[in-house]
Scaffold this active site. Structure first.
Site, PDB file in Angstrom:
ATOM      1  N   GLY A  26      -2.682   4.619  -2.667  1.00  0.00           N
ATOM      2  CA  GLY A  26      -3.278   3.918  -1.546  1.00  0.00           C
ATOM      3  C   GLY A  26      -3.601   4.770  -0.339  1.00  0.00           C
ATOM      4  CG  PHE A  27      -3.668   2.685   3.455  1.00  0.00           C
ATOM      5  CD1 PHE A  27      -4.728   2.211   2.686  1.00  0.00           C
ATOM      6  CD2 PHE A  27      -3.078   1.805   4.372  1.00  0.00           C
ATOM      7  CE1 PHE A  27      -5.178   0.906   2.809  1.00  0.00           C
ATOM      8  CE2 PHE A  27      -3.527   0.499   4.509  1.00  0.00           C
ATOM      9  CZ  PHE A  27      -4.568   0.042   3.723  1.00  0.00           C
ATOM     10  NE  ARG A  66       9.843   3.798  -3.966  1.00  0.00           N
ATOM     11  CZ  ARG A  66       9.654   2.492  -4.006  1.00  0.00           C
ATOM     12  NH1 ARG A  66      10.692   1.683  -4.040  1.00  0.00           N
ATOM     13  NH2 ARG A  66       8.436   1.983  -4.018  1.00  0.00           N
ATOM     14  NE  ARG A  67       4.795   4.947  -7.332  1.00  0.00           N
ATOM     15  CZ  ARG A  67       3.795   4.099  -7.115  1.00  0.00           C
ATOM     16  NH1 ARG A  67       3.238   3.467  -8.126  1.00  0.00           N
ATOM     17  NH2 ARG A  67       3.341   3.894  -5.897  1.00  0.00           N
ATOM     18  CG  ASP A  70      14.213   4.586  -1.596  1.00  0.00           C
ATOM     19  OD1 ASP A  70      13.733   4.186  -0.521  1.00  0.00           O
ATOM     20  OD2 ASP A  70      14.541   3.819  -2.511  1.00  0.00           O
ATOM     21  CE1 TYR A 107       3.514  -5.628   4.876  1.00  0.00           C
ATOM     22  CE2 TYR A 107       1.692  -7.101   5.408  1.00  0.00           C
ATOM     23  CZ  TYR A 107       2.176  -5.830   5.156  1.00  0.00           C
ATOM     24  OH  TYR A 107       1.321  -4.743   5.185  1.00  0.00           O
ATOM     25  N   PRO A 165      -4.672  -2.209   9.687  1.00  0.00           N
ATOM     26  CG  PRO A 165      -4.746  -0.675   7.956  1.00  0.00           C
ATOM     27  CD  PRO A 165      -3.812  -1.279   8.941  1.00  0.00           C
ATOM     28  CG  LEU A 191      -8.868  -8.007   1.707  1.00  0.00           C
ATOM     29  CD1 LEU A 191      -7.677  -8.778   1.168  1.00  0.00           C
ATOM     30  CD2 LEU A 191     -10.143  -8.816   1.534  1.00  0.00           C
TER      31      LEU A 191
END
Ligand code: NDP
Ligand code: 8X3
Length: 257
Positions: A20-21, A41-42, A63, A156, A186, A188
């Site tokens: 993503g961003f 984390r990935r 993390d 959220y 931002p 959507l």
């Protein structure tokens, strides 16, 4: 004509750079000649990012909700990456869209841990070094959800309201230094955001973007890049954007029939 700041002078740390961003922002700054540090984390995705960008890219696998790991994030950096002067606190997201009366508390805990704790750790771990060098920029990724409520947005929206106010308040503390703080908010935008929110349900996530042209990660990366390359005497406090096909609704009123 404004003399923009030379991106080649920047060492940019981006939390949540595995998609993503965050991933788009790392690529945007790297393309412009900056040194970049991506976290997440990935590990496989971080390794792929490092392989893709090569020189001028370093990755950190931890993390963001792990306070010890987050507070130590700068301690293993190679010397050439150690003088960070831009920090993008981006790692975060939404989990669930259930109403407050039935939402899973684990989802709420996770949103608070990533979007509030993770952001505060990131700022606290990196701000002293930038203050010492009297040069830096903190960008916190908020959301329109922090300003405008919607059903199921409960925690959220709450955590993103926190990041907006946190960004403004940090600015007050560091006034007089050569450090900038910006809240990027931002609406959507199609990333893995909705897949994460709906816990891997890709079909449900796809529905969020069905029939509209949402913003994409590169649109947000460009806004971040713009804020960070404005001349050092200019502080963009907050930047809010939406897809052209997104706007507000009238107030909801429940009438007795
Ligand atoms: P993605 O899901 O595509 O990216 C989220 C990133 O955050 C990933 O790199 C993920 O890495 C990282 N992350 C999440 N939790 C953790 C954690 N515990 N520790 C470390 N890293 C973590 O979503 P977006 O790119 O859309 O989201 C980025 C930010 O933008 C978030 O703060 C989100 O709330 C915000 N935002 C998104 C909008 C949208 O519509 N897409 C709109 C407004 C704001 P990994 O899983 O590898 O750890
Ligand atoms: C993500 C945008 O509108 O889904 O922060 O909350 S929204």
């Amino acid at each position: 004509m404004v003399a923009m700041l030379d991106p080649k002078t920047l060492t940019v740390l981006v939390t949540g750079a595995t998609s993503g961003f965050g991933a788009a922002t790392v690529r945007r700054f790297h393309k412009a000649g900056a040194r970049v540090i991506g976290t997440g984390r990935r590990k496989d995705r971080l390794d792929a990012l490092k392989k893709e960008l090569g020189e001028r890219c370093h990755v950190l696998n931890f993390d963001i909700t792990d306070r010890d790991a987050a507070m130590k994030m700068l301690t293993t950096l190679p010397a050439e990456f150690s003088r960070i002067n831009v920090v993008i606190a981006n790692a975060g997201g939404a989990v669930g869209l259930d109403p407050a009366q039935s939402a899973d508390l684990n989802d709420w805990d996770q949103m608070i841990a990533t979007n509030i704790n993770g952001v505060t750790y990131t700022v606290r771990a990196t701000l002293p070094g930038m203050m010492e060098r009297d040069e830096g920029h903190i960008v916190i990724i908020g959301s329109i959800a922090g300003s405008y409520p919607y059903p199921g947005g409960n925690v959220y929206g709450g955590v993103k309201a926190f990041t907006h106010q946190f960004a403004l308040n940090v600015r007050c503390d560091i006034l007089g230094s050569n450090i900038r703080v910006t809240s990027v908010e931002p609406g959507l935008a199609e990333t893995e955001f909705s897949v994460v929110r709906f816990k891997g349900d890709k079909a449900k996530a796809d529905k969020v973007y069905e029939g509209v042209k949402p913003m994409v990660a590169d649109d947000i990366a460009e806004q971040i890049f713009f804020c960070c390359t404005m001349p050092r005497h200019v502080n963009i406090n907050a930047i809010e954007s939406m897809a052209t096909m997104q706007a507000w609704s009238p107030f909801a009123i429940k009438r007795k029939t």
